[in-house]
Design a protein around this motif. Structure first.
Motif, PDB file in Angstrom:
ATOM      1  N   ALA A  83      23.608 -12.266 -64.189  1.00  0.00           N
ATOM      2  CA  ALA A  83      24.000 -10.870 -64.414  1.00  0.00           C
ATOM      3  C   ALA A  83      22.820 -10.074 -64.968  1.00  0.00           C
ATOM      4  O   ALA A  83      22.817  -9.670 -66.125  1.00  0.00           O
ATOM      5  N   PRO A  84      21.800  -9.821 -64.141  1.00  0.00           N
ATOM      6  CA  PRO A  84      20.630  -9.061 -64.616  1.00  0.00           C
ATOM      7  C   PRO A  84      20.939  -7.573 -64.736  1.00  0.00           C
ATOM      8  O   PRO A  84      21.944  -7.081 -64.218  1.00  0.00           O
ATOM      9  N   LYS A  85      20.051  -6.866 -65.419  1.00  0.00           N
ATOM     10  CA  LYS A  85      20.179  -5.411 -65.531  1.00  0.00           C
ATOM     11  C   LYS A  85      20.133  -4.786 -64.131  1.00  0.00           C
ATOM     12  O   LYS A  85      19.373  -5.212 -63.266  1.00  0.00           O
ATOM     13  N   ASP A  86      20.925  -3.760 -63.958  1.00  0.00           N
ATOM     14  CA  ASP A  86      20.954  -3.053 -62.677  1.00  0.00           C
ATOM     15  C   ASP A  86      19.806  -2.061 -62.583  1.00  0.00           C
ATOM     16  O   ASP A  86      19.575  -1.284 -63.503  1.00  0.00           O
ATOM     17  N   GLN A  87      19.089  -2.077 -61.477  1.00  0.00           N
ATOM     18  CA  GLN A  87      17.908  -1.223 -61.327  1.00  0.00           C
ATOM     19  C   GLN A  87      18.253   0.246 -61.072  1.00  0.00           C
ATOM     20  O   GLN A  87      17.460   1.129 -61.379  1.00  0.00           O
ATOM     21  N   LEU A 102      13.531  -4.939 -72.346  1.00  0.00           N
ATOM     22  CA  LEU A 102      14.694  -4.177 -71.904  1.00  0.00           C
ATOM     23  C   LEU A 102      14.854  -4.196 -70.400  1.00  0.00           C
ATOM     24  O   LEU A 102      15.971  -4.277 -69.884  1.00  0.00           O
ATOM     25  N   LEU A 103      13.748  -4.149 -69.652  1.00  0.00           N
ATOM     26  CA  LEU A 103      13.816  -3.943 -68.205  1.00  0.00           C
ATOM     27  C   LEU A 103      13.451  -5.163 -67.375  1.00  0.00           C
ATOM     28  O   LEU A 103      13.777  -5.209 -66.182  1.00  0.00           O
ATOM     29  N   SER A 104      12.756  -6.131 -67.937  1.00  0.00           N
ATOM     30  CA  SER A 104      12.301  -7.277 -67.142  1.00  0.00           C
ATOM     31  C   SER A 104      13.481  -8.148 -66.719  1.00  0.00           C
ATOM     32  O   SER A 104      14.576  -8.059 -67.272  1.00  0.00           O
ATOM     33  N   ARG A 105      13.233  -9.014 -65.744  1.00  0.00           N
ATOM     34  CA  ARG A 105      14.287  -9.850 -65.164  1.00  0.00           C
ATOM     35  C   ARG A 105      13.788 -11.276 -65.018  1.00  0.00           C
ATOM     36  O   ARG A 105      12.602 -11.557 -65.123  1.00  0.00           O
ATOM     37  N   GLN A 107      12.598 -15.057 -64.841  1.00  0.00           N
ATOM     38  CA  GLN A 107      11.782 -15.915 -65.692  1.00  0.00           C
ATOM     39  C   GLN A 107      10.928 -15.114 -66.672  1.00  0.00           C
ATOM     40  O   GLN A 107      10.688 -15.552 -67.797  1.00  0.00           O
ATOM     41  N   LYS A 108      10.474 -13.933 -66.248  1.00  0.00           N
ATOM     42  CA  LYS A 108       9.664 -13.126 -67.152  1.00  0.00           C
ATOM     43  C   LYS A 108      10.481 -12.711 -68.362  1.00  0.00           C
ATOM     44  O   LYS A 108      10.021 -12.788 -69.518  1.00  0.00           O
ATOM     45  N   TRP A 109      11.718 -12.255 -68.122  1.00  0.00           N
ATOM     46  CA  TRP A 109      12.571 -11.873 -69.241  1.00  0.00           C
ATOM     47  C   TRP A 109      12.829 -13.077 -70.156  1.00  0.00           C
ATOM     48  O   TRP A 109      12.731 -12.962 -71.385  1.00  0.00           O
ATOM     49  N   ALA A 110      13.150 -14.235 -69.571  1.00  0.00           N
ATOM     50  CA  ALA A 110      13.461 -15.421 -70.369  1.00  0.00           C
ATOM     51  C   ALA A 110      12.266 -15.824 -71.233  1.00  0.00           C
ATOM     52  O   ALA A 110      12.414 -16.181 -72.410  1.00  0.00           O
ATOM     53  N   THR A 290      24.082 -11.519 -59.246  1.00  0.00           N
ATOM     54  CA  THR A 290      23.443 -12.218 -58.139  1.00  0.00           C
ATOM     55  C   THR A 290      24.396 -13.188 -57.447  1.00  0.00           C
ATOM     56  O   THR A 290      24.019 -13.826 -56.473  1.00  0.00           O
ATOM     57  N   GLU A 291      25.614 -13.308 -57.967  1.00  0.00           N
ATOM     58  CA  GLU A 291      26.632 -14.150 -57.341  1.00  0.00           C
ATOM     59  C   GLU A 291      28.001 -13.608 -57.709  1.00  0.00           C
ATOM     60  O   GLU A 291      28.129 -12.768 -58.598  1.00  0.00           O
TER      61      GLU A 291
END
Length: 411
Positions: A83-87, A102-105, A107-110, A290-291
């Protein structure tokens, strides 16, 4: 959506399976607009649908709006990869904030979340209590009338100090000039390494510092301004906070809040939480999964559907909060909180992508609230009633105007 196969979402999310769809944006008055009337329309939606409804941003863009802990839970608690942030709702911020937490998704966000978590450890937060006290003294010296403007400059002063120094000195000079002293947020940004020994790039550090400026400044300024407004509207609660703080500070040579004091302000904390419920600085967060996501009743939110999780709507849901428009700090007493869903109160969101700085913000709010009620009587400026304006942050159209009268003991 929901018309074929097993992908079934009943946008009403109520007791019946009827497909009830809210009007498209612009079809009904101010629905969807960032105005006082737009927020009142949200209240009407929540009162009618209670759990969620489908809202059309355009003829081809459905938005699933959710405002109940049961419908929020699968999304808020889902993995950040699911459930990533919506662009659509967040993408326009990227040129301003960069690809920070706030905005990354993915592996970078993790990776960034893991690296930045130590920057908000209790030991780091303790060092900021002195900054909170000092900045509050400066704010009080202005004897402010417009709470929004003065509080905005206060929170900026708290977070700008380290950001400006980093810009001026640069990475290496900063590290050399700060050897041998305790670390704070910027220090940890510069020094943090992952398990492979890799550090954040200069671009990443700049993005995270800018993100912290936004999330630790505008949001807290909104929360603090609305808190002072709510205390001004309810002098009986303001006086109870004042007596609590005076008892805490009794016998001290200097009126300052210490780290250990933050847990000794239970009623003031209840007032802060109730203000954040009634006037959440961030009114909604969005996700695009994503699912497929299964709800408790067996219905499914299909992959790719944008979900707008209404913090404001949840906080004003009469199924969750009786008389939701009433400011009542006692909702957050230990007795009254028993059995309440932890997702009923989400001013800092919840789950894996909750606000990393929420403890920082709460500490800041407690210090400012305590010192302000100890020194001033806060009154409304009756000639300037506020009209709410929910943009990125919950603001007002013309500021929040308050009058602060110095108390005789501290005049």
């Amino acid at each position: 959506m929901g018309d074929s196969g097993d992908r079934v979402v009943a946008p009403r999310m109520g007791d019946s399976g009827d497909r009830v769809v809210a009007p498209r944006m612009g079809d009904s008055g101010d629905r969807g607009k960032s105005t006082e009337e737009g927020l009142r329309q949200v209240d009407e939606l929540v009162a009618r649908y209670r759990r969620g409804c489908l809202w059309w941003l355009s003829p081809w863009t459905p938005i699933l709006r959710l405002f109940h802990p049961d419908t929020l839970r699968p999304l808020l608690l889902a993995s950040a990869f699911v459930a990533p942030k919506d662009q659509l709702f967040y993408g326009f911020l990227k040129p301003w904030l960069g690809d920070g937490l706030l905005l990354s998704r993915g592996q970078k966000w993790a990776r960034h979340r893991r690296l930045l978590t130590p920057a908000f450890h209790w030991d780091i937060l303790k060092s900021y209590v002195g900054v909170f006290n000092q900045s509050t003294h400066i704010m009080h010296g202005r004897r402010f009338a417009q709470a929004c403007a003065t509080v905005h400059s206060f929170t900026a002063a708290v977070v700008q100090r380290r950001r400006q120094a980093l810009d001026r000195l640069g990475r290496q000079a900063w590290l050399e000039s700060h050897q041998g002293r305790s670390m704070d947020f910027i220090d940890l940004l510069l020094l943090t390494k992952d398990k492979d020994g890799n550090t954040l790039s200069d671009e990443d550090i700049s993005a995270e510092a800018d993100t912290f400026m936004f999330e630790g400044h505008d949001t807290t300024a909104s929360g603090l301004a609305w808190l002072l407004y709510n205390l001004a509207r309810h002098p009986q609660y303001q006086e109870r906070c004042r007596q609590e703080v005076r008892e805490l500070l009794k016998g001290r040579d200097v009126e300052e809040i210490e780290w250990e004091d933050l847990s000794r302000l239970p009623f003031t904390t209840m007032c802060i939480k109730e203000s954040l419920r009634l006037h959440p600085p961030v009114t909604a967060v969005s996700r695009c999964c994503t699912e497929d996501i299964a709800l408790r009743d067996g219905r499914v939110i299909p992959k790719g559907i944008i979900c707008l999780m209404s913090i404001y709507g949840t906080h004003h849901n009469p199924d969750v909060w009786p008389e939701p428009q009433v400011y009542n700090p006692l909702r957050f007493s230990l007795e009254n909180s028993q059995g309440r869903s932890p997702l009923a109160f989400i001013p800092f969101s919840a789950g894996p992508r909750n606000c990393i700085g929420q403890n920082f913000a709460m500490a800041e709010l407690k210090v400012v609230a305590a010192l302000t009620v100890a020194r001033f009587t806060i009154r409304l400026d009756a000639g300037r009633p506020p009209r709410r304006k929910p943009e990125l942050i919950l603001r007002t159209e013309d500021g929040l105007w308050l009058l602060l009268e110095p108390l005789p003991e501290v005049a």
